[in-house]
Enzyme design. Structure first.
Site, PDB file in Angstrom:
ATOM      1  N   ASP A  37      19.914 -65.816  26.995  1.00  0.00           N
ATOM      2  CA  ASP A  37      19.329 -65.013  25.919  1.00  0.00           C
ATOM      3  C   ASP A  37      17.872 -65.359  25.630  1.00  0.00           C
ATOM      4  O   ASP A  37      17.215 -64.658  24.863  1.00  0.00           O
ATOM      5  CB  ASP A  37      20.138 -65.185  24.632  1.00  0.00           C
ATOM      6  CG  ASP A  37      21.482 -64.464  24.685  1.00  0.00           C
ATOM      7  OD1 ASP A  37      21.661 -63.632  25.594  1.00  0.00           O
ATOM      8  OD2 ASP A  37      22.348 -64.745  23.844  1.00  0.00           O
TER       9      ASP A  37
ATOM     10  N   ARG B 124      23.414 -61.963  21.653  1.00  0.00           N
ATOM     11  CA  ARG B 124      24.234 -62.110  20.446  1.00  0.00           C
ATOM     12  C   ARG B 124      23.385 -62.105  19.180  1.00  0.00           C
ATOM     13  O   ARG B 124      23.689 -61.406  18.220  1.00  0.00           O
ATOM     14  CB  ARG B 124      25.047 -63.401  20.515  1.00  0.00           C
ATOM     15  CG  ARG B 124      26.084 -63.428  21.627  1.00  0.00           C
ATOM     16  CD  ARG B 124      26.835 -64.745  21.643  1.00  0.00           C
ATOM     17  NE  ARG B 124      27.502 -65.003  20.389  1.00  0.00           N
ATOM     18  CZ  ARG B 124      28.693 -64.519  20.045  1.00  0.00           C
ATOM     19  NH1 ARG B 124      29.359 -63.747  20.885  1.00  0.00           N
ATOM     20  NH2 ARG B 124      29.235 -64.798  18.878  1.00  0.00           N
TER      21      ARG B 124
END
Length: 239
Positions: A11, A56
């Site tokens: 990420d 996320r």
């Protein structure tokens, strides 16, 4: 014993680290998914290609892939809230896009719009279970256009492991080699309790305590998000 960390998260959300390994590969694969969605959307009457990507709590993969592809019309990330209804809501933006160009490509990070969907419990890694924003958007977009008698076709793409399990790009291979050698050199020099970072093109030593409890996010007023808005043409506030 010396313990040296390397920035392992796809990420790209580690503070003081401009790039974590695997991020370049993830973006390259995500671009393919966006391009496929755009082609699918063009092949239908008022087609909508909807892609859900990883991310996320940080939208770096989604935002960077949208800019790299150039084919996304709407980009949704966790750092920028959005609404479905309203004058500049997602529904209205899609209606305008379909009337003007007869197709639309929407890209959403998995952590976006969590105020609309509510996950429960934790996953196998101990992380909070996210609600399925991709499935939610597919259902509600379909129902909205059905309600206003506007015929659309929607294709939903969730590449997930096609991105996570892809072979690394040459850029990521070389970067991993640099990180590994820098970690060994730091350990041999007697360093410990630190992470090999990457800042302004230089590998750095970041104390682990400087990272504890912190994460990096896309700045809604920064250059990356400005580039996304310039590419997609979407307003600063959706809804």
């Amino acid at each position: 014993m010396s313990v040296i960390g390397i920035p392992k998260t796809i990420d790209n959300d580690i503070p003081w680290v401009r790039r974590s390994f695997g991020f370049d590969t993830a973006v390259a694969e995500a671009v393919k998914a966006i391009n496929v969605a755009e082609i699918e959307a063009k092949g239908m009457r008022n087609g909508i290609g909807l892609v859900k990507l990883m991310g996320r709590h940080a939208g770096f993969i989604t935002a960077t892939a949208c800019v790299a592809s150039g084919n996304a019309n709407i980009c949704l990330i966790p750092e920028v809230p959005f609404a479905l209804a309203g004058k500049n809501g997602l529904y209205a933006l899609l209606e305008r896009q379909l009337k003007e160009r007869q197709h639309a490509a929407v890209v959403v990070a998995e952590g976006a719009g969590q105020e609309l969907v509510h996950g429960q419990g934790q996953d196998a890694s101990g992380n909070a279970q996210l609600g399925d924003i991709g499935g939610y958007l597919k259902h509600h977009i379909t129902e909205h256009f059905k309600h206003i008698h506007f015929e659309v076709g929607i294709k939903y793409i969730e590449p997930s492991y096609l991105i996570r399990s892809a072979p690394p790009t040459a850029s990521d291979q070389l970067y991993c080699d640099q990180l590994a050698r820098a970690a060994v050199h730091a350990a041999m020099a007697g360093k410990g309790g630190m992470l090999i970072g990457d800042w302004n093109g230089r590998l750095t030593h970041v104390p682990i305590h400087a990272l504890e409890g912190k994460s990096r996010h896309v700045n809604p007023l920064g250059e990356l998000w400005f580039s996304v808005r310039e590419n997609t043409g979407q307003p600063s506030v959706i809804g």
